[in-house]
Design a protein around this motif. Structure first.
Motif, mmCIF file in Angstrom:
data_model
loop_
_atom_site.group_PDB
_atom_site.id
_atom_site.type_symbol
_atom_site.label_atom_id
_atom_site.label_comp_id
_atom_site.label_asym_id
_atom_site.label_seq_id
_atom_site.Cartn_x
_atom_site.Cartn_y
_atom_site.Cartn_z
ATOM 1 N N SER A 356 55.833 -4.027 -19.567
ATOM 2 C CA SER A 356 56.877 -4.622 -18.729
ATOM 3 C C SER A 356 57.650 -3.546 -17.982
ATOM 4 O O SER A 356 57.940 -3.689 -16.790
ATOM 5 N N MET A 357 57.961 -2.432 -18.682
ATOM 6 C CA MET A 357 58.676 -1.331 -18.022
ATOM 7 C C MET A 357 57.807 -0.690 -16.953
ATOM 8 O O MET A 357 58.298 -0.364 -15.867
ATOM 9 N N TRP A 358 56.511 -0.515 -17.234
ATOM 10 C CA TRP A 358 55.585 0.079 -16.265
ATOM 11 C C TRP A 358 55.567 -0.738 -14.973
ATOM 12 O O TRP A 358 55.698 -0.203 -13.870
ATOM 13 N N LYS A 359 55.420 -2.053 -15.113
ATOM 14 C CA LYS A 359 55.388 -2.918 -13.930
ATOM 15 C C LYS A 359 56.719 -2.900 -13.191
ATOM 16 O O LYS A 359 56.760 -2.904 -11.953
ATOM 17 N N GLY A 360 57.816 -2.876 -13.957
ATOM 18 C CA GLY A 360 59.135 -2.841 -13.335
ATOM 19 C C GLY A 360 59.361 -1.576 -12.532
ATOM 20 O O GLY A 360 59.866 -1.621 -11.411
ATOM 21 N N ILE A 361 58.957 -0.431 -13.096
ATOM 22 C CA ILE A 361 59.142 0.851 -12.400
ATOM 23 C C ILE A 361 58.260 0.918 -11.166
ATOM 24 O O ILE A 361 58.708 1.329 -10.088
ATOM 25 N N VAL A 362 56.987 0.508 -11.303
ATOM 26 C CA VAL A 362 56.080 0.527 -10.154
ATOM 27 C C VAL A 362 56.621 -0.367 -9.039
ATOM 28 O O VAL A 362 56.603 0.001 -7.855
ATOM 29 N N GLY A 363 57.131 -1.530 -9.403
ATOM 30 C CA GLY A 363 57.688 -2.448 -8.407
ATOM 31 C C GLY A 363 58.935 -1.913 -7.731
ATOM 32 O O GLY A 363 59.265 -2.308 -6.613
ATOM 33 N N ASN A 364 59.652 -0.991 -8.398
ATOM 34 C CA ASN A 364 60.891 -0.428 -7.841
ATOM 35 C C ASN A 364 60.692 0.908 -7.137
ATOM 36 O O ASN A 364 61.658 1.510 -6.672
ATOM 37 N N CYS A 365 59.461 1.394 -7.078
ATOM 38 C CA CYS A 365 59.201 2.698 -6.462
ATOM 39 C C CYS A 365 59.488 2.677 -4.962
ATOM 40 O O CYS A 365 58.976 1.816 -4.240
ATOM 41 N N SER A 366 60.283 3.616 -4.491
ATOM 42 C CA SER A 366 60.480 3.810 -3.052
ATOM 43 C C SER A 366 59.330 4.616 -2.470
ATOM 44 O O SER A 366 59.014 4.511 -1.292
ATOM 45 N N ALA A 367 58.738 5.458 -3.329
ATOM 46 C CA ALA A 367 57.609 6.288 -2.908
ATOM 47 C C ALA A 367 56.669 6.481 -4.085
ATOM 48 O O ALA A 367 57.074 6.393 -5.241
ATOM 49 N N VAL A 368 55.392 6.760 -3.772
ATOM 50 C CA VAL A 368 54.384 6.992 -4.809
ATOM 51 C C VAL A 368 53.601 8.246 -4.449
ATOM 52 O O VAL A 368 53.212 8.430 -3.292
ATOM 53 N N TRP A 369 53.400 9.104 -5.436
ATOM 54 C CA TRP A 369 52.559 10.280 -5.267
ATOM 55 C C TRP A 369 51.280 10.086 -6.076
ATOM 56 O O TRP A 369 51.340 9.951 -7.304
ATOM 57 N N ILE A 370 50.138 10.071 -5.404
ATOM 58 C CA ILE A 370 48.839 10.014 -6.072
ATOM 59 C C ILE A 370 48.301 11.446 -6.135
ATOM 60 O O ILE A 370 48.041 12.055 -5.099
ATOM 61 N N VAL A 371 48.151 11.985 -7.343
ATOM 62 C CA VAL A 371 47.819 13.404 -7.517
ATOM 63 C C VAL A 371 46.368 13.568 -7.949
ATOM 64 O O VAL A 371 45.902 12.912 -8.888
ATOM 65 N N SER A 372 45.645 14.462 -7.241
ATOM 66 C CA SER A 372 44.247 14.737 -7.579
ATOM 67 C C SER A 372 43.905 16.167 -7.162
ATOM 68 O O SER A 372 44.489 16.706 -6.221
ATOM 69 N N GLU A 373 42.959 16.784 -7.874
ATOM 70 C CA GLU A 373 42.534 18.136 -7.515
ATOM 71 C C GLU A 373 41.892 18.149 -6.133
ATOM 72 O O GLU A 373 41.155 17.229 -5.774
ATOM 73 N N ILE A 374 42.124 19.207 -5.362
ATOM 74 C CA ILE A 374 41.671 19.264 -3.977
ATOM 75 C C ILE A 374 40.147 19.201 -3.859
ATOM 76 O O ILE A 374 39.618 18.611 -2.904
#
Length: 741
Positions: A356-374
């Protein structure tokens, strides 16, 4: 007592203690030397004493900052004698401490101002409380109670183990080795929030645990899993690959982390014995555990057992299975005062609280960083799956305005014939360009995700945390870490809680003083287990790895896809446009023109202007929150319609269970498909209509109430607040000058 102490007591609304400070001969020098026992003697009451201690602590910090600034300026000026041999890069480095000091000073000033204005409004509230209770008096007291600060901006960070996510966060916030970075076997198991510590200079962690009864429920599922294993062995003795056993293995992993091998010989009741929780009594008491350290390294070591899965075998008991979230607070940070960075697992969790917290935080994100090796960013399936899974929750189901795909470890060059500095730098920068092009190309292929976001939302970064710290081959700008820091700083500056609070306070005091003046003037086995999991959990199956299976979302997918683009246009996350936000943004009482015409009502119009801005902000927030609920209403309605079907399907056991479950679901969907989807559509339309009526009602009710009560001419319950108004106006002007600078 000198004028300095007298002025401070006045500013801190502690003027009633001037006499005793005078008797005890407390001047400026002695003020900074007061011990706790001295303060207890001077101020016997707990409330005022706590306020005095907080103000004195802030005053000491301010003095310390000023001394550090002055000493650094003296050192710089003396070292400047003779020829300067600084190159451009060193000059830019020399400028940064000055910028940091300026921002730290502004941050400190904001904290002081916020505390001062809150104290002023408490004082005004007491004044109103001691007056006759009238409609206007109660209205004003409600307005003061409702003075709230804006919620924090949230930046969610996704990335698998080894992607460089932890190093990225540590580099961006400028604190090396803050978050513990595990090896390949140690992955983040709980959400970690990173915020600024605005109260003191220590590193702190708040550990929030899952509810005790939820852990008891998880312990109770061991027997059920064992029974299901036995039943499945009877059905298919030859199939050793039981995918849904992930749930059982996940639980075994948690039990082994917390209890070692003891759990195998204990009952679920025995595993709740208090001796297992001696180090974390907060878990049993449903309170947060607070860790306070002087250094980041010390805190990192302490939170390891609460955040990581696997890793250092030297730790005897791991507590991450019981942790819901860890909030880390960093001192002297400029851009996390109103922003929270969240290190997120890539998917939800089987535990209800964490999910529930995971979904709540994702829903409240103003921005998202998707991190992966170059080296694998464009082809990293896991990163793209994370974006696909969370896109609807971030977009139409959330408020995300920025999606940053961050390619890490840009400094890792592998085999290179020419290792000269110039050649290495050229190689890195050339590969960075290629990586950005490749990732952008992949982003353009995600047509479904484009239904949720505009092209301006996406941006690709190529970063090197190691080079940002060592500066061996790249200057800081080429590591792109400073660009991410600027992004956070801008996000932080747009969420000034102090400015909003002071603005609201100024409006309220303007009305009070205006009213006062007027008064004065006047697969088989796999499918079996997955399907059993689906019907047992209301249509949702959460594997330990891979994509969540949500049958309710599948049923509503065609409906959702048909409205996604139009829904985004109606409720855009970015900007003040769209059918709802656009109209609200254009609404205005045009108080500036009215002030020119009605000079006697200028203070009342200042109040109405701030009320207008507050109401518009409130309505936009209401729309943002409600649109999330409206978007998922299709799935919720289908979930409710299917609930009885899932319940009955879960009761099937023994031979032909898989076939019976399939037939039960197919029959139910066939019989109710028309009414179910029609109901879902009607519920969504009904909620949209309700939102429209609610917005119009709030706009009319709140503004009319403010207008009518602000223009009342006679009310004996209104005190004179001219002094308080001038103090808040001074703070307001100070804040605006800081913002302009």
């Amino acid at each position: 007592m000198d004028t300095f102490v007298r002025d401070k007591l006045n500013q801190w609304n502690l003027s009633e203690f001037m006499e005793i400070f005078k008797e005890e001969e407390v001047d400026k020098n002695r003020l900074f030397c007061l011990e706790d026992e001295d303060i207890d003697k001077l101020i016997p009451k707990v409330g005022p004493r706590a306020r005095f201690k907080e103000r004195l602590k802030q005053l000491k910090c301010q003095q310390q900052n000023e001394e550090e600034t002055n000493s650094s300026e003296i050192l710089f000026s003396t070292s400047d004698i003779g020829k300067r041999k600084f190159d451009l890069q060193e000059e830019s480095r020399a400028e940064k401490p000055a910028v940091k000091r300026q921002r730290a000073s502004i941050q400190f000033s904001e904290a002081v101002i916020l505390n001062d204005v809150k104290a002023i409004m408490e004082h005004v509230y007491e004044k109103l409380h001691n007056r006759e209770s009238t409609e206007l008096n109660e209205f004003l007291k409600t307005k003061i109670r409702d003075l709230e600060v804006d919620k924090r901006a949230v930046v969610g960070v996704f990335g698998k183990t080894g992607s460089g996510k932890t190093s990225l966060i540590n580099s961006v916030i400028g604190v090396n080795k803050l978050l513990p970075s595990g090896d390949v076997d140690a992955c983040t198991s709980v959400m970690i929030k990173v915020e600024a510590n605005v109260n003191n200079s220590t590193y702190e962690a708040e550990i929030e645990f899952i509810p005790k009864d939820e852990w008891e429920d998880e312990l109770g599922t061991v027997d059920r899993f064992l029974e299901q294993d036995g039943e499945q062995e009877k059905q298919d003795d030859d199939d050793d690959d039981d995918d849904d056993n992930d749930g059982y293995h996940d639980l075994v992993e948690k039990l082994s982390a917390l209890y070692g091998e003891e759990w195998k010989e204990k009952s679920s009741e025995q595993l709740m014995d208090i001796r297992y929780f001696r180090e974390i009594p907060e878990f049993l008491n449903s309170t947060k555990k607070i860790l306070i350290c002087e250094s980041a390294t010390e805190l990192s070591a302490k939170i390891l057992k609460y955040t990581k899965q696997g890793g250092d075998g030297g730790i005897k008991r791991w507590y991450w299975p019981l942790v819901k979230c860890v909030t880390v607070k960093v001192p002297k940070n400029n851009f996390l005062q109103h922003v929270t960075l969240v290190d997120l697992p890539g998917n939800g969790d089987r535990n209800k609280s964490r999910d529930s917290m995971w979904k709540g935080i994702v829903g409240n994100c103003s921005a998202v960083w998707i991190v992966s090796e170059i080296n694998r960013a464009a082809s990293d399936k896991e990163s793209w799956e994370v974006l696909k899974r969370a896109s609807s929750l971030l977009g139409n189901g959330g408020e995300c305005r920025h999606i940053h795909f961050i390619c890490t470890k840009s400094d890792v060059i592998g085999d290179l014939h020419d290792h000269s500095a110039a050649n290495v730098q050229a190689f890195i920068l050339k590969r960075n360009i290629k990586a950005k092009e490749a990732v952008s190309k992949e982003l353009n292929k995600l047509t479904k995700i484009k239904n949720y976001f505009s092209d301006e939302c996406f941006k690709v970064f190529t970063v090197s945390s190691a080079e940002f710290l060592k500066r061996k081959h790249l200057n800081p700008e080429n590591t792109e870490i400073p660009e991410l820091q600027d992004f956070l700083q801008n996000l932080n500056d747009c969420h000034s809680e102090t400015l909003n609070y002071v603005s609201g306070a100024q409006g309220i005091l303007s009305l009070i003083q205006g009213a006062s003046v007027r008064e004065a003037r006047k697969s088989g086995s796999c499918q079996y287990n997955i399907l059993k999991g689906v019907v047992r959990n209301g249509g949702i199956h959460k594997p330990k790895k891979g994509k969540e299976i949500n049958f309710n979302v599948k049923l509503t997918s065609f409906l959702s896809q048909s409205i996604d683009e139009e829904f985004r246009k109606t409720f855009p996350n970015e900007g003040n446009h769209g059918p709802f936000n656009g109209v609200i943004n254009k609404f205005s009482l045009d108080t500036e023109k009215l002030k020119q015409k009605y000079k006697d009502a200028e203070l009342h119009l200042v109040f109405l202007k701030t009320e207008e801005e507050k109401l518009k902000t409130k309505l936009c927030k209401r729309i943002r929150d409600r649109k999330k609920m409206i978007y998922i209403i299709l799935t919720k309605t289908v979930e409710e319609t299917m609930a009885e079907c899932y319940k009955r399907a879960a009761q099937f056991h023994g031979k032909n269970t898989l076939q019976n479950i399939k037939e039960k679901i197919q029959k139910h969907v066939h019989n109710f498909k028309n009414s179910m989807f029609e109901k879902a559509k009607d519920v969504m339309l009904e909620q949209l209509l309700k939102l429209m009526v609610e917005i119009l009602g709030l706009l009319e009710k709140n503004m009319m109430e403010s207008i009518e009560l602000s223009l009342q001419s006679e009310d004996n319950s209104i005190p004179d607040v001219s002094t308080e108004l001038s103090m808040v106006q001074k703070h307001w002007n100070e804040l605006n000058s800081c913002m302009d600078a």
